[in-house]
Design a protein around this motif. Sequence first.
Motif, PDB file in Angstrom:
ATOM      1  N   LEU A  69      10.137   8.679  -4.788  1.00 17.91           N
ATOM      2  CA  LEU A  69       9.153   7.817  -5.446  1.00 17.91           C
ATOM      3  C   LEU A  69       8.661   6.704  -4.522  1.00 17.91           C
ATOM      4  N   LEU A  70       9.492   6.298  -3.567  1.00 21.05           N
ATOM      5  CA  LEU A  70       9.080   5.286  -2.595  1.00 21.05           C
ATOM      6  C   LEU A  70       8.379   5.906  -1.394  1.00 21.05           C
ATOM      7  N   ALA A  71       8.810   7.089  -0.996  1.00 24.66           N
ATOM      8  CA  ALA A  71       8.284   7.682   0.232  1.00 24.66           C
ATOM      9  C   ALA A  71       6.859   8.212   0.070  1.00 24.66           C
ATOM     10  N   LEU A  72       6.555   8.836  -1.061  1.00 14.12           N
ATOM     11  CA  LEU A  72       5.239   9.457  -1.231  1.00 14.12           C
ATOM     12  C   LEU A  72       4.091   8.448  -1.156  1.00 14.12           C
ATOM     13  N   PRO A  73       4.105   7.350  -1.934  1.00 20.74           N
ATOM     14  CA  PRO A  73       3.006   6.376  -1.781  1.00 20.74           C
ATOM     15  C   PRO A  73       3.004   5.689  -0.430  1.00 20.74           C
ATOM     16  N   SER A  74       4.176   5.505   0.163  1.00 22.02           N
ATOM     17  CA  SER A  74       4.235   4.884   1.491  1.00 22.02           C
ATOM     18  C   SER A  74       3.560   5.758   2.544  1.00 22.02           C
ATOM     19  N   LEU A  75       3.839   7.045   2.531  1.00 20.80           N
ATOM     20  CA  LEU A  75       3.200   7.957   3.482  1.00 20.80           C
ATOM     21  C   LEU A  75       1.701   8.043   3.250  1.00 20.80           C
ATOM     22  N   GLN A  76       1.278   8.005   1.997  1.00 18.65           N
ATOM     23  CA  GLN A  76      -0.148   8.045   1.688  1.00 18.65           C
ATOM     24  C   GLN A  76      -0.866   6.842   2.300  1.00 18.65           C
ATOM     25  N   ILE A  77      -0.276   5.660   2.188  1.00 19.41           N
ATOM     26  CA  ILE A  77      -0.893   4.460   2.750  1.00 19.41           C
ATOM     27  C   ILE A  77      -0.907   4.525   4.273  1.00 19.41           C
ATOM     28  N   LEU A  78       0.146   5.051   4.881  1.00 24.28           N
ATOM     29  CA  LEU A  78       0.181   5.175   6.331  1.00 24.28           C
ATOM     30  C   LEU A  78      -0.950   6.072   6.839  1.00 24.28           C
ATOM     31  N   TYR A  79      -1.178   7.177   6.166  1.00 24.25           N
ATOM     32  CA  TYR A  79      -2.278   8.060   6.565  1.00 24.25           C
ATOM     33  C   TYR A  79      -3.629   7.391   6.336  1.00 24.25           C
ATOM     34  N   MET A  80      -3.774   6.623   5.268  1.00 28.54           N
ATOM     35  CA  MET A  80      -5.029   5.920   5.020  1.00 28.54           C
ATOM     36  C   MET A  80      -5.294   4.876   6.097  1.00 28.54           C
ATOM     37  N   MET A  81      -4.261   4.208   6.572  1.00 33.18           N
ATOM     38  CA  MET A  81      -4.434   3.180   7.594  1.00 33.18           C
ATOM     39  C   MET A  81      -4.803   3.780   8.939  1.00 33.18           C
ATOM     40  N   ASP A  82      -4.379   5.009   9.206  1.00 33.75           N
ATOM     41  CA  ASP A  82      -4.687   5.658  10.485  1.00 33.75           C
ATOM     42  C   ASP A  82      -6.022   6.380  10.472  1.00 33.75           C
ATOM     43  N   GLU A  83      -6.612   6.557   9.304  1.00 41.17           N
ATOM     44  CA  GLU A  83      -7.851   7.328   9.200  1.00 41.17           C
ATOM     45  C   GLU A  83      -9.048   6.468   9.594  1.00 41.17           C
TER      46      GLU A  83
END
Length: 227
Positions: free
Chosen positions: A74-88
């Motif tokens: 539950l913590l990892a999924l939204p965290s990874l989503q934000i990381l990909y958004m920041m790199d895009e």
Amino acid sequence: MANQSQLTFQDASSPIMEELVEFHDHALMVALMICSLVLYLLTLMLVEKLSSNTVDAQEIELIWTILPAIVLILLALPSLQILYMMDEIDEPDLTLKAIGHQWYWSYEYTDFKDLSFDSYMTPTTELPLGHFRLLEVDHRVVLPMESPIRIIVTADDVLHSWTVPTLGVKTDAIPGRLNQTSFITTRPGVFYGQCSEICGANHSFMPIVVESTPLTYFENWSSFLSS
């Protein structure tokens, strides 16, 4: 702009920062549930008589093995989503290059022919009334609002870090290397930041000021500086 008694984040001025604040609140709620459960179990152990039935209970062992794994997911999924958004970075309307020096910033608008300047902290003796001490600069970074902005960050001497908290931007400036990130300002305003990498004696005197304006104002400003 943060105030002296503020305990939370500054108001978000970009979609990325809005996502970061939402994830922060989500993680705090998960931590609150874990602490509540642990406190309840500790209280139960103190007030209730211990039972030998829980010593070899395989069901409980299964629960306290699976439950932490679910919490981590539950913590990892939204965290990874934000990381990909920041790199895009998707077809920016404007590219800004920030170069860190000891102890000031240089900016280059690479989409314009002759639009570059140095940004120094305004001394306290020259500070206009109502401006912030140690945060105001002589030349602000002016950017159009609601436009994708790509910023390329590097350094000329030592490590620096271009950081504006309300935009959710923090990018290291490394000599000989180009780092890039992107953001969109969602409202007009003046946003303050500072170098977040210890870079020498005057590290705390490298403020960053970003002024988000409507596109027409930005066009007039860029035309004035380029002429």
